[in-house]
Design a protein around this motif. Structure first.
Motif, PDB file in Angstrom:
ATOM      1  N   MET A   1       0.843  -1.178   0.000  1.00  0.00           N
ATOM      2  CA  MET A   1       0.000   0.000   0.000  1.00  0.00           C
ATOM      3  C   MET A   1       0.886   1.239   0.000  1.00  0.00           C
ATOM      4  SD  MET A   1      -2.807   0.960   2.808  1.00  0.00           S
ATOM      5  CE  MET A   1      -2.897   2.640   3.295  1.00  0.00           C
ATOM      6  N   ALA A   2       0.724   2.061  -0.975  1.00  0.00           N
ATOM      7  CA  ALA A   2       1.509   3.286  -1.080  1.00  0.00           C
ATOM      8  C   ALA A   2       0.835   4.402  -0.283  1.00  0.00           C
ATOM      9  CB  ALA A   2       1.642   3.688  -2.536  1.00  0.00           C
ATOM     10  N   LEU A   3       1.644   5.139   0.434  1.00  0.00           N
ATOM     11  CA  LEU A   3       1.129   6.265   1.206  1.00  0.00           C
ATOM     12  C   LEU A   3       1.024   7.495   0.320  1.00  0.00           C
ATOM     13  CD1 LEU A   3       3.271   5.889   4.442  1.00  0.00           C
ATOM     14  CD2 LEU A   3       0.904   5.239   4.133  1.00  0.00           C
ATOM     15  N   THR A   4      -0.039   8.260   0.500  1.00  0.00           N
ATOM     16  CA  THR A   4      -0.169   9.497  -0.258  1.00  0.00           C
ATOM     17  C   THR A   4       0.780  10.544   0.328  1.00  0.00           C
ATOM     18  OG1 THR A   4      -1.930  10.362   1.145  1.00  0.00           O
ATOM     19  CG2 THR A   4      -2.598   9.008  -0.734  1.00  0.00           C
ATOM     20  N   TYR A   5       0.978  11.601  -0.418  1.00  0.00           N
ATOM     21  CA  TYR A   5       1.874  12.673   0.032  1.00  0.00           C
ATOM     22  C   TYR A   5       1.369  13.291   1.328  1.00  0.00           C
ATOM     23  CZ  TYR A   5       4.283  17.137   0.107  1.00  0.00           C
ATOM     24  OH  TYR A   5       5.025  18.214   0.502  1.00  0.00           O
ATOM     25  N   LYS A   6       0.073  13.499   1.405  1.00  0.00           N
ATOM     26  CA  LYS A   6      -0.529  14.115   2.594  1.00  0.00           C
ATOM     27  C   LYS A   6      -0.354  13.209   3.821  1.00  0.00           C
ATOM     28  CE  LYS A   6      -4.717  16.678   3.628  1.00  0.00           C
ATOM     29  NZ  LYS A   6      -6.044  17.031   3.147  1.00  0.00           N
ATOM     30  N   THR A   7      -0.519  11.924   3.650  1.00  0.00           N
ATOM     31  CA  THR A   7      -0.350  10.974   4.746  1.00  0.00           C
ATOM     32  C   THR A   7       1.108  10.917   5.188  1.00  0.00           C
ATOM     33  OG1 THR A   7      -2.171   9.649   3.868  1.00  0.00           O
ATOM     34  CG2 THR A   7      -0.708   8.591   5.459  1.00  0.00           C
TER      35      THR A   7
END
Length: 73
Positions: free
Chosen positions: A1-7
């Motif tokens: 699962m890739a994390l978003t920039y905001k996360t």
């Protein structure tokens, strides 16, 4: 699962504001537990522990200071 920039940005702030002070107390406790070793050994321990904390979070911190790549222009 890739994390978003905001996360990743929020997670990096949490790590720096909460996790790092806890890690510093832990590092100081380790050196105190050793019973005040010679200055070069103490310096080596602090250097190793100072680099070691960031290795697991390398992906979280990567690119956080740059512009949001997901943002529409």
């Amino acid at each position: 699962m890739a994390l978003t920039y905001k996360t990743r940005r929020r997670l990096s702030a949490l790590i720096l504001l909460v996790g790092l002070p806890v890690y510093i107390v832990l590092a100081l406790s380790i050196v105190t537990w050793m019973g005040r070793p010679p200055i070069f050994v103490e310096l080596l321990v602090y250097l190793v522990l100072g680099v070691l904390w960031a290795l697991p979070f390398k992906y979280v911190f990567r690119g956080v200071g740059q512009a949001d790549p997901d943002e529409d222009q």
